[in-house]
Design a protein around this motif. Structure first.
Motif, short mmCIF file in Angstrom:
data_model
loop_
_atom_site.label_atom_id
_atom_site.label_comp_id
_atom_site.label_asym_id
_atom_site.label_seq_id
_atom_site.Cartn_x
_atom_site.Cartn_y
_atom_site.Cartn_z
N ASP A 276 -8.90 3.04 3.77
CA ASP A 276 -9.76 2.55 4.85
C ASP A 276 -9.79 1.02 4.88
N LEU A 277 -9.86 0.40 3.72
CA LEU A 277 -9.85 -1.06 3.64
C LEU A 277 -8.52 -1.63 4.13
N MET A 278 -7.43 -0.96 3.78
CA MET A 278 -6.12 -1.45 4.22
C MET A 278 -5.95 -1.33 5.73
N ASP A 279 -6.42 -0.23 6.29
CA ASP A 279 -6.35 -0.07 7.74
C ASP A 279 -7.21 -1.12 8.44
N ASN A 280 -8.38 -1.38 7.89
CA ASN A 280 -9.26 -2.39 8.46
C ASN A 280 -8.60 -3.77 8.40
N VAL A 393 -6.44 -18.84 5.23
CA VAL A 393 -5.31 -18.00 4.86
C VAL A 393 -4.39 -17.84 6.07
N ASN A 394 -3.08 -17.92 5.84
CA ASN A 394 -2.15 -17.77 6.95
C ASN A 394 -1.51 -16.38 6.94
N GLU A 395 -0.71 -16.12 7.96
CA GLU A 395 -0.09 -14.81 8.11
C GLU A 395 0.87 -14.50 6.98
N THR A 396 1.54 -15.51 6.45
CA THR A 396 2.50 -15.29 5.36
C THR A 396 1.81 -14.71 4.14
N VAL A 397 0.65 -15.28 3.80
CA VAL A 397 -0.10 -14.77 2.65
C VAL A 397 -0.53 -13.33 2.89
N LEU A 401 0.69 -10.12 0.58
CA LEU A 401 -0.27 -9.31 -0.16
C LEU A 401 -0.21 -7.86 0.28
N LEU A 402 -0.08 -7.62 1.59
CA LEU A 402 0.03 -6.24 2.07
C LEU A 402 1.29 -5.58 1.52
N ARG A 403 2.40 -6.30 1.52
CA ARG A 403 3.65 -5.75 1.00
C ARG A 403 3.51 -5.39 -0.48
N CYS A 404 2.89 -6.26 -1.25
CA CYS A 404 2.69 -5.98 -2.67
C CYS A 404 1.78 -4.77 -2.88
N LEU A 405 0.71 -4.72 -2.09
CA LEU A 405 -0.23 -3.62 -2.25
C LEU A 405 0.40 -2.29 -1.89
#
Length: 432
Positions: A276-280, A393-397, A401-405
């Motif tokens: 749910d947190l990731m979707d948000n 925070v920019n889009e790259t960060v 982080l999403l890719r790592c998660l």
């Protein structure tokens, strides 16, 4: 005096080349106030209307009962709209007066086609009734103008009953671009202004769905569950709005109701909370709100470690970890952390360190991906405005982080049901 004459009616009517239809409308509605809208060419015809009405009614309109609001160019839609939009405040003032019988009626019978289109276009936003004067007989074999003496008010309806579909389309468009509160606000006005019970109900049902997603988006899962349940009680209304996609939409709403219901029951980190947190976070990123998105991913990353520690390592609470629960290397290293009860709290980095030292694959991946490094996206989050610094925070960060998660959270399997967007509406105006 008929029923219509008992109300406090503001009549707004366009003026054409003959007074007959306007006189018929005046006699029918018996308005307390009138705004005549002529062109420069038909301005003088207002006087003819006043004389004809006085003769027919036996009671003329006083100068204080009417206003003349000419449009500058009877064939220019843009200038006409600009001129008539100045009526918004007068309409609003009339409708906020004391008494439920204050109403606004818009008659667009007379005038050029451009004038009538202009008046209808501006008035569609008002809580009003549309009125049109037709006739039983016309010249030119039934296709010409209405013959004098055969006029009658043949149509009267609130524009929101006919244009409710437009409110739906506007709300759906705004919602699909992430404007959940704005979409609900649009439907609030539409529900209030609609006259027909079935139109009100359809709009209210759609608003319940939007309210459900708006509540879910701010993590108010219990409210979201209630709104979903309310909407699903009136599933036929949703089928009327989305006739071509009703089955798929209703299935998705049921799935989402069940999903938020499960989240409502949970008061500890779970896989469902992480997803749910990731979707948000994805929704915040779609709005270019990367600080908010990364804050949610940070919490998801932390919750993921807490879930693994509880489910696989019998450590139910990272706020109360005891030395006895640690492997030898950490028990020695963290020995001075213990409080009087021998327990202490660990943060995100320490939680993954604990998983790594216990031989957990989740902890190993965390460090392999460099999430513990000083230049990691987690560190960038700590320097953001929403954490401890002043660096946005920019889009790259966010993407990193999403890719790592996603690499350390293999259970995040997205499906079509995760898409909140509405299909194209198919609502059409109902017949009177």
């Amino acid at each position: 005096m008929d029923q219509e004459s008992m109300s406090q009616t503001l009549l707004i009517c366009s003026v054409g080349g003959t007074p007959d239809p306007i006189v018929k409308s005046l006699l029918h509605w018996r308005p307390a106030r009138v705004i005549f809208i002529p062109s420069n060419q038909t301005r003088a015809h207002v006087d003819a209307v006043l004389r004809a009405f006085a003769e027919a009614a036996g009671d003329p309109l006083s100068p204080g009962q009417y206003t003349v609001k000419p449009v500058p160019d009877a064939e220019n839609l843009l200038s006409g709209v600009a001129a008539l939009r100045t009526l918004d405040s007068e309409v609003a003032d009339w409708l906020t007066r004391d008494g439920a019988d204050f109403r606004v009626v818009v008659d667009f019978t007379a005038g050029t086609k451009c004038m009538t289109a202009t008046l209808a276009l501006v008035a569609r936003r008002w809580p009003c009734q549309f009125s049109y004067v037709g006739g039983q007989q016309r010249t030119k074999g039934g296709v010409g103008v209405v013959e004098t003496g055969t006029e009658r008010v043949v149509y009267s309806a609130k524009p929101w009953d006919a244009l409710g579909y437009q409110a739906v389309e506007d709300a759906v468009t705004v919602f699909n671009h992430g404007g959940y509160a704005a979409a609900a606000h649009l439907l609030d006005g539409a529900v209030k202004n609609a006259g027909k019970p079935e139109v009100k109900r359809e709009l209210a049902t759609l608003k319940a769905v939007i309210d459900a997603y708006a509540a879910w988006d701010r993590f108010a899962h219990r409210k979201a569950e209630h709104h979903f349940a309310d909407a699903l009680k009136n599933r036929n209304d949703l089928a009327a709005i989305f006739p071509h996609e009703a089955s798929a939409l209703l299935t998705r709403l049921q799935q989402h109701r069940d999903r938020v219901a499960k989240l409502t029951e949970l008061n500890e980190p779970t896989v469902e909370w992480v997803v749910d947190l990731m979707d948000n976070a994805r929704r915040r990123a779609a709005e270019q709100r990367f600080d908010d998105a990364v804050a949610r991913l940070y919490r998801a990353c932390e919750a993921l470690a807490q879930v693994r520690l509880r489910e696989n390592h019998d450590i139910p609470d990272t706020k109360a970890v005891s030395l006895a629960q640690l492997p030898d290397v950490l028990r020695t290293e963290w020995a001075n952390r213990g409080r009087d009860n021998g327990c202490f709290a660990i943060g995100l980095q320490d939680a993954y360190r604990l998983l790594k030292e216990r031989g957990d694959e989740l902890g190993r991946k965390f460090f392999e991906l460099g999430l513990a490094d000083e230049e990691s996206p987690l560190a960038a989050r700590n320097q953001s405005i929403l954490a401890h610094g002043f660096e946005p925070v920019n889009e790259t960060v966010y993407k990193k982080l999403l890719r790592c998660l996603l690499q350390i959270a293999p259970f995040d399997q997205r499906t079509d049901a995760d898409d909140w967007r509405f299909p194209a509406a198919g609502l059409v105006p109902r017949e009177s």
